[in-house]
Design a protein around this motif. Structure first.
Motif, PDB file in Angstrom:
ATOM      1  N   VAL A 955      50.149  46.710  75.368  1.00 41.60           N
ATOM      2  CA  VAL A 955      49.949  45.673  74.342  1.00 41.60           C
ATOM      3  C   VAL A 955      49.244  44.467  74.959  1.00 41.60           C
ATOM      4  CG1 VAL A 955      51.075  44.130  72.706  1.00 41.60           C
ATOM      5  CG2 VAL A 955      51.921  46.451  73.045  1.00 41.60           C
ATOM      6  N   SER A 956      49.708  44.071  76.099  1.00 44.56           N
ATOM      7  CA  SER A 956      49.083  42.918  76.773  1.00 44.56           C
ATOM      8  C   SER A 956      47.657  43.242  77.175  1.00 44.56           C
ATOM      9  CB  SER A 956      49.890  42.550  78.011  1.00 44.56           C
ATOM     10  OG  SER A 956      51.204  42.202  77.657  1.00 44.56           O
ATOM     11  N   MET A 957      47.423  44.518  77.547  1.00 38.47           N
ATOM     12  CA  MET A 957      46.065  44.919  77.954  1.00 38.47           C
ATOM     13  C   MET A 957      45.114  44.822  76.782  1.00 38.47           C
ATOM     14  SD  MET A 957      44.842  48.495  79.647  1.00 38.47           S
ATOM     15  CE  MET A 957      45.993  48.317  80.972  1.00 38.47           C
ATOM     16  N   ALA A 958      45.558  45.228  75.610  1.00 45.08           N
ATOM     17  CA  ALA A 958      44.694  45.162  74.425  1.00 45.08           C
ATOM     18  C   ALA A 958      44.354  43.729  74.084  1.00 45.08           C
ATOM     19  CB  ALA A 958      45.375  45.858  73.250  1.00 45.08           C
ATOM     20  N   SER A 963      40.399  39.309  74.296  1.00 40.24           N
ATOM     21  CA  SER A 963      40.025  37.960  74.736  1.00 40.24           C
ATOM     22  C   SER A 963      38.725  37.999  75.534  1.00 40.24           C
ATOM     23  CB  SER A 963      41.170  37.386  75.571  1.00 40.24           C
ATOM     24  OG  SER A 963      40.779  36.139  76.110  1.00 40.24           O
ATOM     25  N   LEU A 964      38.638  39.024  76.401  1.00 37.73           N
ATOM     26  CA  LEU A 964      37.392  39.165  77.181  1.00 37.73           C
ATOM     27  C   LEU A 964      36.198  39.421  76.272  1.00 37.73           C
ATOM     28  CD1 LEU A 964      38.645  41.336  80.191  1.00 37.73           C
ATOM     29  CD2 LEU A 964      38.165  38.878  80.184  1.00 37.73           C
ATOM     30  N   LYS A 965      36.347  40.233  75.262  1.00 39.98           N
ATOM     31  CA  LYS A 965      35.254  40.531  74.331  1.00 39.98           C
ATOM     32  C   LYS A 965      34.812  39.265  73.606  1.00 39.98           C
ATOM     33  CE  LYS A 965      33.672  43.875  72.910  1.00 39.98           C
ATOM     34  NZ  LYS A 965      32.319  44.434  73.166  1.00 39.98           N
ATOM     35  N   SER A 966      35.837  38.447  73.227  1.00 44.16           N
ATOM     36  CA  SER A 966      35.493  37.207  72.514  1.00 44.16           C
ATOM     37  C   SER A 966      34.682  36.278  73.413  1.00 44.16           C
ATOM     38  CB  SER A 966      36.770  36.509  72.043  1.00 44.16           C
ATOM     39  OG  SER A 966      37.460  37.335  71.133  1.00 44.16           O
ATOM     40  N   ASP A 967      35.107  36.183  74.663  1.00 40.15           N
ATOM     41  CA  ASP A 967      34.348  35.337  75.594  1.00 40.15           C
ATOM     42  C   ASP A 967      32.938  35.870  75.820  1.00 40.15           C
ATOM     43  OD1 ASP A 967      36.558  33.783  75.848  1.00 40.15           O
ATOM     44  OD2 ASP A 967      37.239  34.655  77.750  1.00 40.15           O
ATOM     45  N   LEU A 968      32.790  37.190  75.893  1.00 44.72           N
ATOM     46  CA  LEU A 968      31.466  37.786  76.079  1.00 44.72           C
ATOM     47  C   LEU A 968      30.583  37.531  74.870  1.00 44.72           C
ATOM     48  CD1 LEU A 968      29.592  39.514  77.833  1.00 44.72           C
ATOM     49  CD2 LEU A 968      30.555  41.543  76.714  1.00 44.72           C
ATOM     50  N   ASP A 969      31.190  37.687  73.664  1.00 43.92           N
ATOM     51  CA  ASP A 969      30.413  37.426  72.447  1.00 43.92           C
ATOM     52  C   ASP A 969      29.915  35.988  72.424  1.00 43.92           C
ATOM     53  OD1 ASP A 969      30.928  40.005  71.759  1.00 43.92           O
ATOM     54  OD2 ASP A 969      32.539  39.539  70.317  1.00 43.92           O
ATOM     55  N   GLU A 970      30.780  35.088  72.851  1.00 42.37           N
ATOM     56  CA  GLU A 970      30.400  33.676  72.831  1.00 42.37           C
ATOM     57  C   GLU A 970      29.241  33.402  73.797  1.00 42.37           C
ATOM     58  OE1 GLU A 970      32.346  29.268  73.665  1.00 42.37           O
ATOM     59  OE2 GLU A 970      33.584  31.073  73.781  1.00 42.37           O
ATOM     60  N   LEU A 971      29.208  34.108  74.918  1.00 39.13           N
ATOM     61  CA  LEU A 971      28.165  33.877  75.919  1.00 39.13           C
ATOM     62  C   LEU A 971      26.809  34.455  75.519  1.00 39.13           C
ATOM     63  CD1 LEU A 971      29.914  34.339  79.380  1.00 39.13           C
ATOM     64  CD2 LEU A 971      28.807  32.286  78.534  1.00 39.13           C
ATOM     65  N   ILE A 972      26.806  35.717  75.012  1.00 38.84           N
ATOM     66  CA  ILE A 972      25.510  36.386  74.826  1.00 38.84           C
ATOM     67  C   ILE A 972      25.168  36.688  73.380  1.00 38.84           C
ATOM     68  CG2 ILE A 972      25.723  37.411  77.109  1.00 38.84           C
ATOM     69  CD1 ILE A 972      26.384  40.063  75.756  1.00 38.84           C
ATOM     70  N   ALA A 973      26.105  36.628  72.501  1.00 43.06           N
ATOM     71  CA  ALA A 973      25.827  37.057  71.128  1.00 43.06           C
ATOM     72  C   ALA A 973      25.989  35.937  70.133  1.00 43.06           C
ATOM     73  CB  ALA A 973      26.742  38.234  70.768  1.00 43.06           C
ATOM     74  N   SER A 974      25.999  34.695  70.561  1.00 42.52           N
ATOM     75  CA  SER A 974      26.118  33.594  69.602  1.00 42.52           C
ATOM     76  C   SER A 974      24.887  33.482  68.720  1.00 42.52           C
ATOM     77  CB  SER A 974      26.349  32.287  70.356  1.00 42.52           C
ATOM     78  OG  SER A 974      25.251  32.054  71.231  1.00 42.52           O
ATOM     79  N   GLU A 975      23.734  33.998  69.196  1.00 42.75           N
ATOM     80  CA  GLU A 975      22.501  33.988  68.414  1.00 42.75           C
ATOM     81  C   GLU A 975      21.618  35.126  68.908  1.00 42.75           C
ATOM     82  OE1 GLU A 975      20.491  30.335  69.021  1.00 42.75           O
ATOM     83  OE2 GLU A 975      20.246  30.609  71.179  1.00 42.75           O
ATOM     84  N   CYS A 976      20.648  35.524  68.059  1.00 48.81           N
ATOM     85  CA  CYS A 976      19.732  36.612  68.405  1.00 48.81           C
ATOM     86  C   CYS A 976      18.827  36.166  69.549  1.00 48.81           C
ATOM     87  CB  CYS A 976      18.909  37.016  67.194  1.00 48.81           C
ATOM     88  SG  CYS A 976      17.669  38.291  67.556  1.00 48.81           S
TER      89      CYS A 976
END
Length: 1005
Positions: A955-958, A963-976
């Motif tokens: 559960v903690s791993m998920a 959380s890691l995915k959210s941080d990655l999205d914020e870094l590279i996918a905030s805009e095209c």
């Protein structure tokens, strides 16, 4: 002296003439051959054997014996003996026209004489029958002179200045009966068609008493004189007499020359009569010599009975004919063909012709050339009359300056070869040095000989100065000539020789030039020393000699020589103890260091400064300023200031330091402060040493205003001061300039110390200014600046409250108004405990009201933030529910591989990227810290890098993964990548990176 007086003087022996033919006998014996005998030449110049005169036969053979030849302007006229024909030849084209004159030939109808004008256009023919004819150049038939019938023409004087193609203009004709006639012949076409006369007029002007034939006739117009009108000179000769007429033309109507003869009607003209030779009858011809480029003749010659009478023509002299002398004929008989006995022939002279320096005389069997300067024979030719016939005479083509000789059967042209070759020697023998120099020009050896002879002559005459100048131009040994003048009692001649010799030497003769200039210096110094010893008696002469000596030193050539040998000149001047001239010479050589040193040693500081100001070498300023500023501080500093930026102020600091040790400093009178202020204010120097030293001088003044003004100007510019702040602070502190220290602390951004020191001197306003400076710094204000500013104001508040009346709260209110950071609660502790609250009622109420307003504002902002958060959460939920259809064949925008093979992103603009591809592209545009964070996220998610092992509950791993995915999205996918702001910021970057450029170029090859 008139022409006749000259002859009388000559007859009495005053003119030197050869006493016998042996004296003029050429030193050779002429042989004979089938041609003209070999040329004989009296060599008067060693090494030059070219004959003065060289004859060349004209390519022409007459059909019968020649009687007369005339040549003018390359046209030749010839008459035959006992013939009525005239031959006309164009010597340029070679065209020949033989024209018959008169009717059929008879004993009387034969040509007597022919006359050709200087242009070669007009030919007069005199017949034995006393008929006369005119023949123009373009005429094939001669026209008779109607008015001249019965006149046997013996001579013609052509109008050389006015003759043209259509008319002869005014000419003079001499007859066989002694008549002088003026005529004008104009062969107009209208008259040729009829039977009209070709003579415009024909008028007898004068009649000679002797009734002899006028064998020579010539007239010349004097050089133009606007005040006297047209003046003419006329010379007429017979076989025994020579007549000379001068006068003015009195009428513009013909005959124009009648006025010349008017004075001689009442009193017959004088004449020179020479006896005829009993052995032969002279020709009586008259010939003239025209120098090249001159209108008037310069010499004349008359073939008289005893010889050729010749002289010069000077139209500025009333007598005109001057320097006349008689050259007697030679009685030598010619030698003829070998093997046959010499035959005595009529040895009469048949003609004479003048050149620049010689007289050619033609006899029946030979031609002789005599130099008219010394009457020495220089040339002789014998003629074999059996082959060439007897010689008949000369004719001269004046326009072409050519001489022609004709005999019975041949015509010869004579060429004159460098006839002035020995003229210099003749004049030298006559001691006429001026003319000798003139004709020796162009030959260095001859000119040197003339100059040497003249110099020796002047030396013997004790004209030493002129002799010295001439010796200097010769090649005579320098030592030999110098010794001649050294032995004289005075040295003026020696100096003249040295001066002239120096002028004659070339610039490359530096050794000789230096020696001569040094010798002249020595002579001048000796003479100056002698005059100086005599004292005031020779004061004027001493001053004159000194001026002359200094003029010698100022000569540009001397200065150039001495500049290369200054040490020699200095030693020479020093050896004579002439300090004034030594300084003068040093100034000429621009050896300013030596001059300034001299004046400094003599304590002539003002003169030293004058010399220093005239030169432009900064090093001399640095060298002598320490001494000069001690004695002439104001003038020294003024000299520095005049140089403006040419001097380095730092180099002058040692001089200023030495000057500054004199004692107390006054701003107005201290020249060091004056110069340093000039450097700072006008030259805008930023040298720290200059500013530091100026500050140190200000600091030594008890009055704080100068140093305070200097510090304030430096600190208020907004730039870092040019002086050392720490050094300045120490100086000001040592000299108790506290206000200046406050400004220095402020410039060093030590605001707390600045405020503390300002409060110590009770300058609250200065403390307030420094308390506000933390906010005025260029750096953005932050919490630390606010805390510092509040602390500073608390220091001011405490000082103000403690210094004011304890019950007076107005000062506290003012402080709270000036600084927004201060609150009532901040300043209350500074008041004593016994202060009642009533005194702060208004302030406390105002403070509580501000707190309430802030609380309400915060509540409103919190409510707005809560509402915004709720709306964002709703948007996120809706976004998670959104979907987008991606075709199976869709490919990644970066790597062009199928999209579904790996995790990917889809953007609203329909651009799609693999996660790892997008991360790789975006990482180039991230800051280093965010790029490192991206690499860490990729590593933890296992995207493109090995995944790190994670030991935690599922559960903690998920949750952690999410959380890691959210941080990655914020870094590279905030805009095209292609449509967002990142594409805009990278628009100036090349499509092909620099490190891949060469590879890309090669791929297209």
């Amino acid at each position: 002296m008139s022409l006749f007086e000259q002859y009388e003087a000559q007859s009495m022996g005053t003119t030197s003439l050869p006493s016998s033919t042996a004296e003029r006998q050429p030193p050779f014996a002429a042989g004979s051959d089938s041609q003209i005998a070999s040329t004989g030449f009296i060599d008067t110049r060693k090494g030059d054997t070219t004959p003065v005169f060289k004859r060349k036969q004209v390519d022409f053979r007459p059909r019968s014996k020649i009687a007369q030849v005339v040549v003018q302007n390359n046209f030749l006229g010839l008459s035959y003996e006992n013939s009525n024909c005239v031959l006309r030849i164009d010597m340029k084209s070679g065209r020949q026209d033989e024209i018959q004159i008169g009717g059929k030939r008879s004993e009387d109808v034969v040509v007597h004489k022919i006359f050709l004008d200087p242009t070669g256009r007009h030919l007069l023919v005199s017949m034995e029958s006393q008929e006369n004819f005119y023949l123009a150049r373009d005429m094939q038939k001669a026209r008779p002179l109607q008015r001249g019938k019965g006149v046997l023409i013996e001579s013609v004087a052509w109008n050389r200045s006015q003759v043209d193609e259509q008319s002869t203009k005014e000419i003079l004709i001499g007859s066989s009966k002694g008549c002088i006639i003026e005529a004008v012949i104009e062969p107009q076409e209208a008259k040729f068609l009829g039977q009209g006369e070709v003579e415009k007029y024909w008028k007898q002007l004068y009649y000679l008493d002797e009734k002899e034939a006028i064998t020579g006739l010539h007239f010349e117009l004097f050089p133009y004189n606007p005040t006297s009108g047209d003046k003419y000179f006329i010379m007429a000769t017979t076989r025994r007499r020579l007549y000379q007429f001068t006068g003015f033309s009195t009428s513009a109507e013909p005959p124009i020359l009648s006025g010349v003869f008017l004075p001689y009607e009442a009193e017959p003209a004088g004449f020179l009569e020479l006896p005829c030779n009993p052995n032969f009858s002279p020709t009586g011809d008259l010939t003239f010599y025209y120098p090249k480029g001159q209108r008037c003749p310069s010499k004349f010659a008359w073939s008289a009975g005893p010889g050729v009478y010749h002289g010069s023509l000077d139209f500025a002299n009333p007598a005109v004919a001057t320097a006349c002398s008689l050259l007697q004929y030679s009685s030598r008989l010619g030698d003829h063909a070998s093997g046959s006995a010499p035959r005595v022939i009529d040895n009469a002279a048949v003609g004479a012709v003048l050149t620049t320096f010689h007289l050619l005389v033609a006899y029946r069997d030979r031609v002789e050339g005599i130099c008219t300067l010394n009457e020495t024979a220089v040339y002789s030719e014998n003629v074999n009359y059996r082959h060439h016939g007897l010689l008949r005479g000369f004719t001269v083509d004046v326009s072409q300056n050519e001489i022609f000789l004709f005999s019975d059967s041949f015509v010869f042209r004579y060429k004159v070869n460098n006839e002035s070759r020995d003229v210099w020697r003749i004049y030298l023998d006559k001691r006429d040095f001026e003319k000798a120099r003139q004709f020796a020009q162009g030959n260095e050896a001859h000119l040197d000989l003339v100059l040497t002879e003249e110099a020796e002559e002047l030396f013997k005459a004790k004209k030493y100065d002129k002799s010295a100048k001439l010796f200097a131009r010769t090649q005579r040994s320098f030592e030999e000539v110098a010794l001649k003048f050294i032995n004289l009692s005075t040295q003026e001649a020696l100096m003249s020789y040295l001066y002239a010799k120096m002028e004659s030497l070339k610039s490359q003769d530096k050794t000789q030039l230096t020696m001569i200039s040094t010798w002249l210096m020595e002579i001048y110094l000796n003479q100056l020393g002698t005059l100086k010893e005599e004292g005031d008696r020779q004061k004027s002469k001493f001053d004159m000699m000194r001026d002359e000596f200094r003029g010698f030193l100022e000569d540009s050539r001397v200065m150039t020589l001495l500049e290369e040998n200054k040490h020699v000149a200095y030693e020479l001047l020093a050896s004579h103890g002439d300090e004034e001239d030594l300084v003068y010479f040093a100034r000429l050589m621009k050896d300013y260091e030596k001059v300034i040193s001299y004046y400094v040693q003599q304590e002539g500081y003002a003169e030293a400064l004058d010399i220093l100001a005239r030169q432009g070498n900064p090093k001399l300023y640095y060298k002598f300023s320490p001494v000069l500023i001690q004695h002439e501080p104001e003038r020294t500093v003024s000299a520095w200031m005049k140089q403006k930026g040419a001097l380095d102020p730092c180099e002058l600091i040692p001089a200023l330091v030495q000057y500054g040790q004199k004692g107390t400093i006054d701003v107005k009178d201290h020249q060091g402060i004056r110069y340093l202020e000039y450097c700072v204010e006008h030259l805008k120097t930023t040298e720290e040493a200059i500013h530091n030293y100026l500050l140190s001088l200000y600091a030594q003044i008890q009055d704080e205003r100068p140093v305070l003004s200097f510090v304030k100007r430096a600190c208020e510019t907004g730039k870092k001061p040019s002086f050392d702040l720490k050094y300045a602070l120490r100086l000001c502190a040592e000299n108790n300039h506290t206000t200046a220290c406050v400004h220095l602390y402020s410039a060093m951004e030590l605001y707390e110390e600045a405020v503390q020191l300002a409060l110590e001197i009770k300058d609250v306003d200065l403390a307030r200014i420094n308390a506000n400076k933390p906010d005025e710094s260029d750096e953005p204000s932050d919490e630390e600046d606010g805390m510092l500013k509040k602390k500073l104001w608390l220091m001011i508040a405490r000082h103000v409250i403690e210094a004011s009346d304890k019950d007076d709260v107005s000062a506290a209110r003012q402080l709270l108004a000036e600084c927004e950071l201060l609150k009532i609660e901040d300043v209350l502790p500074f008041f004593p405990n016994f202060v009642t609250i009533d005194d702060f009622k208004d302030v406390i109420c105002l403070s509580l009201q501000e707190y309430n307003e802030n609380i309400e504002t915060l509540k409103t902002e919190m409510q707005q933030a809560t509402e915004s958060g709720e709306q964002i959460r709703k948007d996120i939920q809706e976004t998670r529910k959104k979907s987008r259809v991606v075709a199976a064949q869709k490919k990644c925008e970066v790597c062009s591989f199928p999209l579904v093979t790996r995790e990917f992103y889809v953007f609203p603009c329909n651009h799609v990227f693999h996660v790892d591809c997008l991360a790789s592209e975006v990482s180039h545009h991230l800051l280093p810290r965010r790029r490192a964070k991206l690499q860490d996220l990729l590593r933890q998610l296992g995207l493109g890098v090995p995944r790190a092992p994670m030991e935690m509950e599922p559960v903690s791993m998920a949750a952690h993964y999410q959380s890691l995915k959210s941080d990655l999205d914020e870094l590279i996918a905030s805009e095209c990548l292609y449509c967002g702001e990142m594409m805009i910021t990278t628009i100036d970057q090349p499509f092909v990176p620099h490190n891949e450029y060469d590879e890309e170029i090669d791929s297209w090859a």
